[in-house]
Write a protein that holds these residues in place. Structure first.
Motif, PDB file in Angstrom:
ATOM      1  N   SER A 130      21.848  20.523  74.107  1.00 35.39           N
ATOM      2  CA  SER A 130      20.942  19.677  74.763  1.00 35.39           C
ATOM      3  C   SER A 130      19.650  19.250  74.047  1.00 35.39           C
ATOM      4  CB  SER A 130      20.487  20.136  76.102  1.00 35.39           C
ATOM      5  OG  SER A 130      19.676  21.321  76.143  1.00 35.39           O
ATOM      6  N   ASP A 131      18.922  20.009  73.273  1.00 35.20           N
ATOM      7  CA  ASP A 131      17.871  19.888  72.640  1.00 35.20           C
ATOM      8  C   ASP A 131      18.387  18.853  71.186  1.00 35.20           C
ATOM      9  OD1 ASP A 131      15.193  19.770  71.802  1.00 35.20           O
ATOM     10  OD2 ASP A 131      15.358  21.656  70.700  1.00 35.20           O
ATOM     11  N   ALA A 132      19.441  19.078  70.850  1.00 34.75           N
ATOM     12  CA  ALA A 132      19.911  18.437  69.594  1.00 34.75           C
ATOM     13  C   ALA A 132      20.282  16.775  70.148  1.00 34.75           C
ATOM     14  CB  ALA A 132      21.267  18.995  69.229  1.00 34.75           C
ATOM     15  N   SER A 133      20.802  16.639  71.158  1.00 33.44           N
ATOM     16  CA  SER A 133      21.101  15.062  71.481  1.00 33.44           C
ATOM     17  C   SER A 133      20.285  14.614  72.497  1.00 33.44           C
ATOM     18  CB  SER A 133      22.468  15.379  71.760  1.00 33.44           C
ATOM     19  OG  SER A 133      22.686  16.173  72.877  1.00 33.44           O
ATOM     20  N   SER A 134      19.330  15.287  73.154  1.00 34.88           N
ATOM     21  CA  SER A 134      18.570  14.799  74.295  1.00 34.88           C
ATOM     22  C   SER A 134      17.569  13.676  73.731  1.00 34.88           C
ATOM     23  CB  SER A 134      17.678  15.826  75.068  1.00 34.88           C
ATOM     24  OG  SER A 134      16.910  16.446  74.152  1.00 34.88           O
ATOM     25  N   GLU A 135      17.236  12.585  74.792  1.00 38.44           N
ATOM     26  CA  GLU A 135      16.401  11.408  74.357  1.00 38.44           C
ATOM     27  C   GLU A 135      16.705  10.928  73.204  1.00 38.44           C
ATOM     28  OE1 GLU A 135      14.536  14.703  75.491  1.00 38.44           O
ATOM     29  OE2 GLU A 135      15.200  13.791  77.347  1.00 38.44           O
TER      30      GLU A 135
ATOM     31  N   ILE B 250      15.297  -3.227  77.444  1.00 39.93           N
ATOM     32  CA  ILE B 250      16.434  -2.302  78.106  1.00 39.93           C
ATOM     33  C   ILE B 250      16.623  -1.119  76.990  1.00 39.93           C
ATOM     34  CG2 ILE B 250      18.759  -2.098  78.824  1.00 39.93           C
ATOM     35  CD1 ILE B 250      18.795  -4.977  79.643  1.00 39.93           C
ATOM     36  N   ILE B 251      16.457   0.025  77.389  1.00 39.17           N
ATOM     37  CA  ILE B 251      16.483   1.384  76.416  1.00 39.17           C
ATOM     38  C   ILE B 251      17.842   1.938  76.895  1.00 39.17           C
ATOM     39  CG2 ILE B 251      15.444   3.332  75.538  1.00 39.17           C
ATOM     40  CD1 ILE B 251      12.622   2.303  76.524  1.00 39.17           C
ATOM     41  N   HIS B 252      18.964   1.816  75.837  1.00 38.15           N
ATOM     42  CA  HIS B 252      19.799   2.639  76.120  1.00 38.15           C
ATOM     43  C   HIS B 252      19.907   4.155  75.525  1.00 38.15           C
ATOM     44  CE1 HIS B 252      22.415  -0.993  77.307  1.00 38.15           C
ATOM     45  NE2 HIS B 252      21.472  -1.469  76.679  1.00 38.15           N
ATOM     46  N   ILE B 253      19.704   4.969  76.268  1.00 35.68           N
ATOM     47  CA  ILE B 253      19.627   6.482  76.113  1.00 35.68           C
ATOM     48  C   ILE B 253      20.833   7.265  76.324  1.00 35.68           C
ATOM     49  CG2 ILE B 253      18.249   6.859  77.693  1.00 35.68           C
ATOM     50  CD1 ILE B 253      16.272   8.402  75.816  1.00 35.68           C
ATOM     51  N   GLY B 254      21.011   8.406  75.518  1.00 29.81           N
ATOM     52  CA  GLY B 254      22.111   9.260  75.952  1.00 29.81           C
ATOM     53  C   GLY B 254      21.598  10.122  77.231  1.00 29.81           C
ATOM     54  N   PHE B 255      20.624  10.895  76.972  1.00 23.55           N
ATOM     55  CA  PHE B 255      20.188  11.749  78.200  1.00 23.55           C
ATOM     56  C   PHE B 255      18.905  11.496  78.345  1.00 23.55           C
ATOM     57  CE2 PHE B 255      23.267  13.926  75.344  1.00 23.55           C
ATOM     58  CZ  PHE B 255      24.097  14.240  76.401  1.00 23.55           C
ATOM     59  N   PRO B 256      18.508  10.601  79.372  1.00 20.69           N
ATOM     60  CA  PRO B 256      17.017  10.250  79.984  1.00 20.69           C
ATOM     61  C   PRO B 256      16.360  11.200  80.671  1.00 20.69           C
ATOM     62  CG  PRO B 256      18.669   9.044  81.186  1.00 20.69           C
ATOM     63  CD  PRO B 256      19.515   9.912  80.432  1.00 20.69           C
ATOM     64  N   ASN B 257      16.251  12.501  79.989  1.00 19.31           N
ATOM     65  CA  ASN B 257      15.449  13.219  81.005  1.00 19.31           C
ATOM     66  C   ASN B 257      13.925  13.121  81.032  1.00 19.31           C
ATOM     67  OD1 ASN B 257      18.002  14.609  81.704  1.00 19.31           O
ATOM     68  ND2 ASN B 257      17.747  15.918  79.817  1.00 19.31           N
ATOM     69  N   LEU B 258      13.518  12.832  79.618  1.00 16.35           N
ATOM     70  CA  LEU B 258      12.012  12.680  79.332  1.00 16.35           C
ATOM     71  C   LEU B 258      11.423  11.415  80.221  1.00 16.35           C
ATOM     72  CD1 LEU B 258       9.536  13.525  77.955  1.00 16.35           C
ATOM     73  CD2 LEU B 258      10.139  12.220  76.029  1.00 16.35           C
ATOM     74  N   LEU B 259      12.157  10.112  80.135  1.00 17.43           N
ATOM     75  CA  LEU B 259      11.803   8.854  80.314  1.00 17.43           C
ATOM     76  C   LEU B 259      11.760   8.866  82.034  1.00 17.43           C
ATOM     77  CD1 LEU B 259      13.384   6.367  77.997  1.00 17.43           C
ATOM     78  CD2 LEU B 259      10.994   7.233  78.227  1.00 17.43           C
ATOM     79  N   LYS B 260      12.681   9.816  82.554  1.00 21.64           N
ATOM     80  CA  LYS B 260      12.822   9.832  84.179  1.00 21.64           C
ATOM     81  C   LYS B 260      11.452  10.567  84.772  1.00 21.64           C
ATOM     82  CE  LYS B 260      17.591   9.076  85.018  1.00 21.64           C
ATOM     83  NZ  LYS B 260      18.805   9.656  85.527  1.00 21.64           N
ATOM     84  N   LYS B 261      10.677  11.302  84.004  1.00 22.69           N
ATOM     85  CA  LYS B 261       9.606  11.979  84.384  1.00 22.69           C
ATOM     86  C   LYS B 261       8.784  10.832  85.144  1.00 22.69           C
ATOM     87  CE  LYS B 261       9.891  15.963  81.537  1.00 22.69           C
ATOM     88  NZ  LYS B 261       8.992  16.583  80.396  1.00 22.69           N
ATOM     89  N   LYS B 262       7.723  11.439  86.011  1.00 22.85           N
ATOM     90  CA  LYS B 262       6.834  10.458  86.956  1.00 22.85           C
ATOM     91  C   LYS B 262       5.807   9.828  85.991  1.00 22.85           C
ATOM     92  CE  LYS B 262       4.089  10.528  90.812  1.00 22.85           C
ATOM     93  NZ  LYS B 262       3.470  11.182  92.172  1.00 22.85           N
ATOM     94  N   GLY B 263       5.506   8.703  85.832  1.00 25.98           N
ATOM     95  CA  GLY B 263       4.553   8.107  85.106  1.00 25.98           C
ATOM     96  C   GLY B 263       4.971   7.892  83.598  1.00 25.98           C
ATOM     97  N   ALA B 264       6.229   8.173  83.266  1.00 23.97           N
ATOM     98  CA  ALA B 264       6.569   8.097  82.028  1.00 23.97           C
ATOM     99  C   ALA B 264       6.697   6.574  81.468  1.00 23.97           C
ATOM    100  CB  ALA B 264       7.906   8.795  81.648  1.00 23.97           C
ATOM    101  N   ILE B 265       7.236   5.875  82.237  1.00 19.66           N
ATOM    102  CA  ILE B 265       7.544   4.289  82.115  1.00 19.66           C
ATOM    103  C   ILE B 265       5.999   3.537  82.003  1.00 19.66           C
ATOM    104  CG2 ILE B 265       8.228   2.134  83.024  1.00 19.66           C
ATOM    105  CD1 ILE B 265      10.580   4.100  81.735  1.00 19.66           C
TER     106      ILE B 265
END
Length: 224
Positions: free
Chosen positions: A61-66, A83-98
């Motif tokens: 997951s670290d190799a391919s996340s974000e 529009i950001i097309h991303i594989g695993f949007p864990n980081l951008l889904k955090k509160k206040g990231a956008i």
């Protein structure tokens, strides 16, 4: 004679679409083009900066996340849609990231009179994207994994996606050897001369302690 062309530009308008949608007068074209480049660089720098802060993740997951596959920019008179097309949007889904990302982009780009909208779209099949596979190989090589093992593992990851062929090529000082060389691995079909064949491609540099390695990945998705 080896006359080579970028597979994406070769198919632009047939099986590949543009990543920027806007119209500009000739005198303003260069400014808008630089604006697109600043927006894309700002997003990629934000992802890299915040990914280094995160820890305690699994290897895969670290190799391919974000990993961003591509960024679409749509410009109107008073609006810029990103529009950001991303594989695993864990980081951008955090509160206040956008909101934080919007502030960074507005600092880089002069869009005082324009409204900025950022949307996140998750890629349905992450291992169908060459950028994600290249990031995975880079992560493995930086952790001293054999390049052949990393390439074979990347080929195995493509089995999870519905593709017809894949080719991976690595060039440079492989394994720390004094003489640079290129190694290639291929599975399935790869009709590079067929325009109706949808082929995704990426060229990715990897910085190791032995020097810079170059990775090229071709993925044959489907044929129209």
């Amino acid at each position: 004679m080896g006359q080579k062309i970028n597979p994406l530009g070769f198919r632009l308008g047939t099986t590949q679409n543009h990543h920027s949608f806007w119209f500009a007068q000739p005198k303003n074209y260069s400014e808008d083009l630089q604006e697109d480049k600043k927006i894309r660089n700002c997003i990629k720098n934000y992802i890299q900066k915040n990914r280094k802060k995160s820890s305690n993740r699994k290897i895969e997951s670290d190799a391919s996340s974000e990993v961003i596959t591509h960024i679409e920019i749509q410009k109107q008179i008073d609006t810029i849609n990103v529009i950001i097309h991303i594989g695993f949007p864990n980081l951008l889904k955090k509160k206040g990231a956008i909101e934080e990302l919007e502030k960074d982009i507005k600092k880089e780009v002069n869009c005082v009179n324009k409204r900025l909208n950022i949307a996140i779209e998750k890629v349905k099949e992450p291992y169908r994207q060459p950028n994600i596979l290249a990031e995975y190989i880079a992560f493995q090589l930086k952790n001293r994994v054999s390049f052949r093992k990393a390439m074979k593992k990347a080929i195995e990851l493509t089995k999870k996606a519905d593709i017809k062929g894949v080719k991976i090529k690595i060039a440079g000082r492989l394994g720390g050897k004094e003489i640079a060389r290129a190694e290639c691995i291929k599975k399935g079909r790869l009709p590079l001369q067929t325009i109706r064949a949808k082929i995704d491609y990426c060229c990715y540099p990897i910085r190791t302690i032995y020097g810079v390695l170059g990775v090229k990945i071709w993925i044959f998705v489907e044929e129209e």
